[in-house]
Design a protein around this motif. Structure first.
Motif, PDB file in Angstrom:
ATOM      1  N   ALA A 186     -51.009  15.538 -37.344  1.00  0.00           N
ATOM      2  CA  ALA A 186     -51.024  14.829 -38.630  1.00  0.00           C
ATOM      3  C   ALA A 186     -50.822  13.349 -38.354  1.00  0.00           C
ATOM      4  N   PHE A 187     -51.918  12.651 -38.117  1.00  0.00           N
ATOM      5  CA  PHE A 187     -51.787  11.227 -37.778  1.00  0.00           C
ATOM      6  C   PHE A 187     -52.311  10.372 -38.913  1.00  0.00           C
ATOM      7  N   SER A 188     -51.758   9.185 -39.024  1.00  0.00           N
ATOM      8  CA  SER A 188     -52.204   8.277 -40.083  1.00  0.00           C
ATOM      9  C   SER A 188     -53.450   7.526 -39.648  1.00  0.00           C
ATOM     10  N   HIS A 189     -53.510   7.154 -38.375  1.00  0.00           N
ATOM     11  CA  HIS A 189     -54.710   6.508 -37.853  1.00  0.00           C
ATOM     12  C   HIS A 189     -54.691   6.595 -36.330  1.00  0.00           C
ATOM     13  N   GLU A 190     -55.810   6.184 -35.746  1.00  0.00           N
ATOM     14  CA  GLU A 190     -55.920   6.269 -34.288  1.00  0.00           C
ATOM     15  C   GLU A 190     -56.045   4.872 -33.722  1.00  0.00           C
ATOM     16  N   VAL A 191     -55.354   4.632 -32.620  1.00  0.00           N
ATOM     17  CA  VAL A 191     -55.490   3.348 -31.934  1.00  0.00           C
ATOM     18  C   VAL A 191     -55.825   3.626 -30.472  1.00  0.00           C
ATOM     19  N   SER A 192     -56.291   2.600 -29.787  1.00  0.00           N
ATOM     20  CA  SER A 192     -56.417   2.767 -28.351  1.00  0.00           C
ATOM     21  C   SER A 192     -55.928   1.524 -27.644  1.00  0.00           C
ATOM     22  N   VAL A 193     -55.476   1.756 -26.437  1.00  0.00           N
ATOM     23  CA  VAL A 193     -54.969   0.686 -25.599  1.00  0.00           C
ATOM     24  C   VAL A 193     -55.876   0.610 -24.385  1.00  0.00           C
ATOM     25  N   ILE A 194     -56.368  -0.590 -24.112  1.00  0.00           N
ATOM     26  CA  ILE A 194     -57.159  -0.821 -22.915  1.00  0.00           C
ATOM     27  C   ILE A 194     -56.246  -1.560 -21.947  1.00  0.00           C
ATOM     28  N   ALA A 195     -55.957  -0.911 -20.838  1.00  0.00           N
ATOM     29  CA  ALA A 195     -54.982  -1.462 -19.899  1.00  0.00           C
ATOM     30  C   ALA A 195     -55.613  -1.559 -18.523  1.00  0.00           C
ATOM     31  N   ALA A 196     -55.076  -2.435 -17.706  1.00  0.00           N
ATOM     32  CA  ALA A 196     -55.628  -2.624 -16.361  1.00  0.00           C
ATOM     33  C   ALA A 196     -54.499  -2.748 -15.358  1.00  0.00           C
ATOM     34  N   ARG A 197     -54.808  -2.329 -14.138  1.00  0.00           N
ATOM     35  CA  ARG A 197     -53.858  -2.493 -13.043  1.00  0.00           C
ATOM     36  C   ARG A 197     -54.629  -3.014 -11.846  1.00  0.00           C
ATOM     37  N   GLY A 198     -54.063  -4.032 -11.203  1.00  0.00           N
ATOM     38  CA  GLY A 198     -54.741  -4.687 -10.090  1.00  0.00           C
ATOM     39  C   GLY A 198     -54.388  -4.061  -8.754  1.00  0.00           C
ATOM     40  N   LEU A 199     -55.085  -4.513  -7.720  1.00  0.00           N
ATOM     41  CA  LEU A 199     -54.753  -4.077  -6.361  1.00  0.00           C
ATOM     42  C   LEU A 199     -53.346  -4.504  -5.989  1.00  0.00           C
ATOM     43  N   ASP A 200     -52.871  -5.587  -6.626  1.00  0.00           N
ATOM     44  CA  ASP A 200     -51.510  -6.071  -6.359  1.00  0.00           C
ATOM     45  C   ASP A 200     -50.478  -5.329  -7.212  1.00  0.00           C
ATOM     46  N   ARG A 201     -50.917  -4.277  -7.912  1.00  0.00           N
ATOM     47  CA  ARG A 201     -50.061  -3.414  -8.739  1.00  0.00           C
ATOM     48  C   ARG A 201     -49.605  -4.065 -10.036  1.00  0.00           C
ATOM     49  N   SER A 202     -50.077  -5.267 -10.331  1.00  0.00           N
ATOM     50  CA  SER A 202     -49.715  -5.876 -11.609  1.00  0.00           C
ATOM     51  C   SER A 202     -50.482  -5.169 -12.723  1.00  0.00           C
ATOM     52  N   VAL A 203     -49.919  -5.196 -13.917  1.00  0.00           N
ATOM     53  CA  VAL A 203     -50.509  -4.514 -15.072  1.00  0.00           C
ATOM     54  C   VAL A 203     -50.750  -5.534 -16.180  1.00  0.00           C
ATOM     55  N   ALA A 204     -51.886  -5.440 -16.836  1.00  0.00           N
ATOM     56  CA  ALA A 204     -52.185  -6.277 -18.006  1.00  0.00           C
ATOM     57  C   ALA A 204     -52.748  -5.367 -19.083  1.00  0.00           C
ATOM     58  N   VAL A 205     -52.316  -5.590 -20.304  1.00  0.00           N
ATOM     59  CA  VAL A 205     -52.697  -4.699 -21.398  1.00  0.00           C
ATOM     60  C   VAL A 205     -53.280  -5.531 -22.533  1.00  0.00           C
ATOM     61  N   PHE A 206     -54.447  -5.144 -23.001  1.00  0.00           N
ATOM     62  CA  PHE A 206     -55.027  -5.804 -24.176  1.00  0.00           C
ATOM     63  C   PHE A 206     -54.318  -5.316 -25.436  1.00  0.00           C
ATOM     64  N   ASP A 207     -54.413  -6.118 -26.457  1.00  0.00           N
ATOM     65  CA  ASP A 207     -53.844  -5.762 -27.749  1.00  0.00           C
ATOM     66  C   ASP A 207     -54.483  -4.442 -28.225  1.00  0.00           C
ATOM     67  N   PRO A 208     -53.681  -3.488 -28.724  1.00  0.00           N
ATOM     68  CA  PRO A 208     -54.274  -2.225 -29.179  1.00  0.00           C
ATOM     69  C   PRO A 208     -55.274  -2.448 -30.318  1.00  0.00           C
ATOM     70  N   GLY A 209     -56.318  -1.651 -30.330  1.00  0.00           N
ATOM     71  CA  GLY A 209     -57.316  -1.688 -31.393  1.00  0.00           C
ATOM     72  C   GLY A 209     -57.223  -0.433 -32.233  1.00  0.00           C
ATOM     73  N   GLU A 210     -57.613  -0.551 -33.491  1.00  0.00           N
ATOM     74  CA  GLU A 210     -57.563   0.603 -34.391  1.00  0.00           C
ATOM     75  C   GLU A 210     -58.962   1.188 -34.534  1.00  0.00           C
ATOM     76  N   ASN A 211     -59.082   2.478 -34.279  1.00  0.00           N
ATOM     77  CA  ASN A 211     -60.406   3.102 -34.204  1.00  0.00           C
ATOM     78  C   ASN A 211     -60.711   3.959 -35.419  1.00  0.00           C
ATOM     79  N   VAL A 212     -61.975   3.932 -35.829  1.00  0.00           N
ATOM     80  CA  VAL A 212     -62.472   4.861 -36.844  1.00  0.00           C
ATOM     81  C   VAL A 212     -63.622   5.639 -36.218  1.00  0.00           C
ATOM     82  N   HIS A 213     -63.526   6.965 -36.285  1.00  0.00           N
ATOM     83  CA  HIS A 213     -64.594   7.817 -35.774  1.00  0.00           C
ATOM     84  C   HIS A 213     -65.367   8.431 -36.932  1.00  0.00           C
TER      85      HIS A 213
END
Lengths: 355, 355
Positions: A186-213
């Motif tokens: 029972a969810f109100s809406h769906e979001v997704s997170v696009i995240a990345a990890r480098g060879l140096d193990r650092s992580v960067a995450v884009f702002d979550p987006g709200e999806n409609v299917h």
């Protein structure tokens, strides 16, 4: 310390669809060449790549030739056959690594992995027969959704079950394939997170987006998504958690259900993701470049969003709307160069800058 | 009414440098394929194009083959040999048309044309000999600058004259080529306008950018430029004036000196222009897509700027700054895939989003 791949290096991409196409353009922007491995001719990625090796994934000689001509291998879809990976990995690094593919290729393995990390997922049960399905539905309760464990996308290989009467048809729709029954969330809406990890193990995450299917296919993604600050923080942390657990290199998409009891992970995709296309107009470094940066050993881009964007897919006959879309203000059009318009086929997308 | 070129049509581009490269990517984004005509191998545009025909401009058979494989022809540089155009124009439309090339290929013809439109240009005199030069300097006064009429770019084919003593060396530097002596203009700064005109004769103009040159090469472009509202209006009107006078189709760059007595036209370029690269991060439709829209018969994009941007060229050893640039926030990197770093060579650019 990692030295980035030198300029002029060749990035090999398995799969020649629109994701490979946009990865190719991003790789070129960073000074790299690209080679596409794709059985189909005149594929979207080949239009903007240096090389297109047209061969099947069972063609060992072609796979070897491909690997020998590139410096690193990545992919635009998660269902790369294991036998092909077995050959390729002896010749060149595959990024993201095979563990991410192994997990995301099978819904049950994926859910076990996510649960093991302490992340919330929908209730699920493995189903290998109609009897299994009956027992699973008893345990989970209707409504529920039956999905093949492997090779599902854009709503394919799925059947809804609203009552036990639906069991025979749903099981028949799986064609005997190993499946998983998932309880409805029972969810109100769906979001997704696009995240990345480098060879140096650092992580960067884009702002979550709200999806409609619609009909199992992504229709639109809107940033910013409707999320509390706490939910936003949770989304970022769980994405980083997944990336680190997989010792991941590259961009990963995580689909999440937003519920009153927190975020529930729907699924992960070990690649750039349709719900990240908004980054092309919203960020200085988009998801495609972020992926190339990661697999080529660059420092990751910071991923900060400088604009509000609504991404809308152009599916099938949506192409007829192009003349109107071309007239609109602040709309960026991205077509995939596919020869034929077909119902349900993703032909392109638009990013509307809204603020 | 013009029907746009159908999806999958092939856009032929004469010239395989970075402008052709970015035009190719823009064409792909609108669903087109591209073919590059370029004598050099492994050229920047070929990395992101469908086809690269490697041949010289004197190769008639190659020119015919190229034209027959494309639907419309455009170019990334103004010095396309006339003999090649004579062949190509019998086979496919060339956009922008030949009049724009004829005028921009010769500095004197260009200045006569601009003056004829009532636009202000620097004082100038044709020079065909050292005696001519002496007489011209008498008339215009020092300081002045001597330029070859044809084939100059990035400060090449130019010599400064600060006193009559410089005359012999300056004339010698022209190697006997027909030249023009231009008086210095007391300008406060330089701006450029990137303007477009469609097949439907509509005109769209990007916000003017402010340019800084070093050693005759563009160093940076900043938007917004320092201009009064009146100057901004003048810049837009004069660009539209030039486009209409040429019955132009495509993107045109106009370099302007800002002076206390108004805007003075420095030169025009019948193509996408280095000083318009900022549009990649500043507008939903950038100059490359705008050009493709024009020559393919699309409606023009509105060109509204949604962000402040500083574009900086990466020239020669600037490439060593890449690791630092990659770490900066809101910086978009665009490399051209050139194999060798050389002094004065444009290797790429960055667009810094500043607001």
């Amino acid at each position: 310390m990692h030295e980035p791949l030198p300029p002029g290096s060749v990035i090999g991409i398995l799969g020649g669809g629109q994701l490979g196409r946009m990865l190719s353009v991003a790789a070129a922007r960073l000074g790299y060449k690209t080679a596409i491995f794709e059985p189909g001719g005149d594929c979207p990625a080949s239009h903007v790549a240096n090389f297109h090796l047209q061969a099947g994934y069972e063609d060992e000689a072609a796979l070897r030739r491909f690997a020998q001509g590139v410096d690193v291998i990545t992919y635009e879809f998660e269902n790369v056959p294991t036998s092909a990976l077995d050959i390729l990995e002896t010749l060149r690094p595959i990024r993201p690594g095979r563990e991410a593919l192994r997990i995301s290729q099978d819904r049950i393995v994926e859910k076990d992995f996510l649960s093991g990390l302490g992340l919330a997922v929908a209730p699920y049960r493995a189903v290998a027969s109609e009897d299994d399905l009956r027992a699973a539905l008893d345990g989970i309760g209707a409504p529920a959704i039956l999905k093949t464990c492997r090779f599902g996308y854009d709503g394919k290989g799925q059947a809804r079950i609203t009552s036990p009467d639906d069991i025979p048809a749903a099981w028949a729709a799986m064609n005997g394939a190993a499946s998983v029954l998932e309880g409805f969330v029972a969810f109100s809406h769906e979001v997704s997170v696009i995240a990345a990890r480098g060879l140096d193990r650092s992580v960067a995450v884009f702002d979550p987006g709200e999806n409609v299917h619609e009909g199992g296919i992504l229709r639109s993604t809107t940033v910013p998504a409707r999320l509390t600050a706490a939910q936003r923080g949770d989304a970022v942390l769980l994405a980083a958690n997944i990336l680190n657990a997989l010792d991941y290199v590259g961009v990963l998409g995580v689909e999440l259900f937003v519920t009153s009891r927190g975020l529930i992970v729907n699924e992960i995709a070990p690649r750039v993701h349709n719900s990240g296309h908004w980054t092309q107009q919203g960020c200085a470094v988009d998801q495609f470049e972020q992926h190339v940066r990661a697999i080529a050993g660059w420092v990751l881009g910071d991923g900060r969003r400088h604009a509000d964007v609504v991404m809308e897919n152009l599916i099938g006959d949506d192409m007829a709307r192009l003349p109107d879309l071309a007239r609109e203000r602040d709309v960026a059009i991205h077509l995939y160069g596919k020869a034929d318009v077909k119902p349900g086929r993703k032909m392109g997308h638009v990013n509307r800058i809204t603020g």
